[in-house]
Design an enzyme around this catalytic site. Structure first.
Site, PDB file in Angstrom:
ATOM      1  N   LYS A  96     -14.096  -0.901  -4.196  1.00 45.56           N
ATOM      2  CA  LYS A  96     -15.217  -0.588  -3.305  1.00 45.56           C
ATOM      3  C   LYS A  96     -16.341   0.112  -4.063  1.00 45.56           C
ATOM      4  O   LYS A  96     -17.524  -0.195  -3.872  1.00 45.56           O
ATOM      5  CB  LYS A  96     -14.738   0.292  -2.149  1.00 45.56           C
ATOM      6  CG  LYS A  96     -13.757  -0.379  -1.211  1.00 45.56           C
ATOM      7  CD  LYS A  96     -13.302   0.583  -0.120  1.00 45.56           C
ATOM      8  CE  LYS A  96     -12.258  -0.037   0.781  1.00 45.56           C
ATOM      9  NZ  LYS A  96     -11.791   0.908   1.823  1.00 45.56           N
ATOM     10  N   GLU A 145       0.818  -1.213   0.000  1.00 48.40           N
ATOM     11  CA  GLU A 145       0.000   0.000   0.000  1.00 48.40           C
ATOM     12  C   GLU A 145       0.850   1.260   0.000  1.00 48.40           C
ATOM     13  O   GLU A 145       0.424   2.295  -0.519  1.00 48.40           O
ATOM     14  CB  GLU A 145      -0.927   0.016   1.218  1.00 48.40           C
ATOM     15  CG  GLU A 145      -2.176  -0.812   1.047  1.00 48.40           C
ATOM     16  CD  GLU A 145      -3.234  -0.500   2.083  1.00 48.40           C
ATOM     17  OE1 GLU A 145      -4.378  -0.949   1.887  1.00 48.40           O
ATOM     18  OE2 GLU A 145      -2.931   0.178   3.081  1.00 48.40           O
ATOM     19  N   HIS A 180       9.420 -26.710  -1.708  1.00 51.11           N
ATOM     20  CA  HIS A 180       8.897 -27.880  -2.412  1.00 51.11           C
ATOM     21  C   HIS A 180       7.778 -27.511  -3.377  1.00 51.11           C
ATOM     22  O   HIS A 180       7.085 -28.385  -3.896  1.00 51.11           O
ATOM     23  CB  HIS A 180       8.412 -28.930  -1.404  1.00 51.11           C
ATOM     24  CG  HIS A 180       9.513 -29.485  -0.564  1.00 51.11           C
ATOM     25  ND1 HIS A 180      10.145 -30.677  -0.839  1.00 51.11           N
ATOM     26  CD2 HIS A 180      10.129 -28.987   0.544  1.00 51.11           C
ATOM     27  CE1 HIS A 180      11.086 -30.905   0.064  1.00 51.11           C
ATOM     28  NE2 HIS A 180      11.095 -29.888   0.910  1.00 51.11           N
TER      29      HIS A 180
END
Length: 445
Positions: A419, A284, A305
């Site tokens: 949003k 951010e 792995h």
């Protein structure tokens, strides 16, 4: 004191070119302390460790103890910076396996996503357990925690009736906002989120400190760690001797060389959420204006792995920073067996911690040999005090690195895009026209 070890990274650096990045990093550090840089209205975190009042610490501990004494479970509701810092410290320091009881409650988190199964199962789990809630939101209108709090407040009222409010602690704005109004109406205990501290820099405010105290973490030790490193980082003007300035210089140097992804790796699964917190902090703070290093994380040896193959031989766009506590308090010793059927007797007499350390060193050597620069962040141990150092170190480094990059490290304008679309698609008042337009786009019209 934290130390940045560069033995597996220095060979990737042109010393003459690097000098300019050191100079820029120290200049950015001075800009930070001048309070004249971008986003300077959000620098309340900078001196916070030495400005925290004893009266506030004592109140946090007392209120947290009241909830601990009456609760088998405490639900912490928040998202992003309102939850990741405390979760990082809790996951790192609490036992992996522990029994809860009143006085030693379990800590669960909610409001950090919108998935219904998780919330449904948590609510079912709480039906026959005494629980309390710490809801954290500056405004009270952030969708994910607001929905979660509505659900858990209804459950509290159903379970405890008129006494439900005594089981809620709200961490929010001092005087305004939906959650503050809610708290005033219902009579919740409240703690204040400072106006000059952004969410991702808030772990040393009640945002982070109250959940830690509620879990029984000695918050004075956590604060002490941040105070100790603050003195060193603020005083040291030599960018090579200041680990935060040094780290910032390396990050931006590697970015200039086309290494757009930084992996924060650990060899201790308890540190996983330190990485999650770090990803938000740097993502951010730096990811704007088409700039920034993409922060990723890996848990070793597990991810060796799976993703280890890419790190070893994939595209050379990576560098690594490895969280490396010096003491992990390992007491498991591998003993020999008479038949040696598993062929592991060559490890006899070694602690598992020693084996893990050799895996760490072997990995660093392999990745460096494969063309990936590897920095090591060395710190004493995985204790509240050391984690206070680590988290303040990263906050300070992030601010310097962001200024060196030329961005405002303290805003996040891009987070509103999803949003707005979500509100439009949910027919929130005022977003109706946008909703119609977006639905047509989704249908390909």
């Amino acid at each position: 004191m934290i130390r940045l070890e560069t033995r597996f990274a220095s060979s990737f650096v042109n010393s003459r070119k690097f000098e300019s990045f050191l100079t820029e990093a120290e200049s950015s550090r001075r800009t930070l302390h001048s309070f004249q840089g971008k986003g300077n209205e959000y620098l309340g975190w900078l001196n916070l460790p030495k400005e925290i009042k004893e009266s506030e610490i004592e109140k946090i501990i007392q209120v947290a103890q009241r909830l601990r004494d009456s609760s088998e479970v405490i639900v912490v509701i928040g998202i992003g910076g309102s939850y990741l810092g405390s979760r990082a410290v809790l996951e790192a320091t609490l036992p992996f396996f522990r029994r809860s009881s009143k006085g030693n409650p379990e800590i669960f988190f909610a409001g950090h996503h919108l998935e219904s199964r998780y919330l449904s199962e948590l609510m079912e789990y709480l039906k026959d357990r005494d629980f309390s809630v710490n809801v954290i939101s500056k405004s009270g209108t952030t969708t994910e925690p607001a929905i979660a709090f509505r659900l858990f407040w209804e459950l509290l009222r159903k379970k405890y009736g008129a006494s439900a409010a005594s089981r809620v602690v709200a961490t929010t704005d001092f005087s305004k906002g939906t959650l503050k109004t809610f708290a005033n109406v219902e009579g919740f205990e409240t703690f204040t989120i400072p106006d000059n501290v952004g969410g991702r820099y808030s772990v040393l405010t009640p945002v982070g400190l109250f959940p830690l105290a509620a879990a029984g973490i000695p918050i004075r030790k956590f604060i002490l760690g941040s105070q100790n490193i603050l003195k060193d980082l603020h005083a040291e003007t030599d960018p090579v001797r200041n680990p935060a300035t040094y780290y910032s210089a390396f990050r931006n140097y590697f970015l200039s060389e086309g290494r757009h992804i930084e992996i924060l790796a650990n060899f201790n699964p308890s540190l996983r959420y330190i990485s999650e917190w770090w990803k938000q902090l740097f993502g951010e703070s730096e990811g704007k204006e088409n700039k920034g290093i993409f922060p990723a994380s890996m848990d070793f040896t597990t991810d060796l792995h799976s993703l280890g193959q890419y790190v070893q031989e994939g595209k050379r766009i990576l560098f690594e920073t490895v969280l490396s506590p010096s003491d992990v308090h390992s007491n498991l010793i591998l003993r020999p067996t008479p038949d040696n059927l598993d062929s592991l007797n060559f490890l006899s007499g070694n602690t598992l911690g020693h084996v893990n350390e050799q895996a760490r060193l072997g990995t660093l050597l392999a990745h460096a040999d494969g063309g990936v620069p590897c920095l090591e962040l060395i710190f004493p141990d995985i204790s509240p005090e050391s984690l206070g150092e680590v988290m303040y170190f990263f906050e300070y480094s992030c601010a310097i690195s962001g200024y060196s990059l030329g961005v405002n490290p303290f805003d996040q304008p891009g987070v509103d895009a999803y949003k707005k679309n979500m509100f439009a698609l949910l027919n929130k008042v005022g977003f109706e026209k946008e909703g119609d337009f977006l639905r047509k786009r989704i249908l390909g019209n």
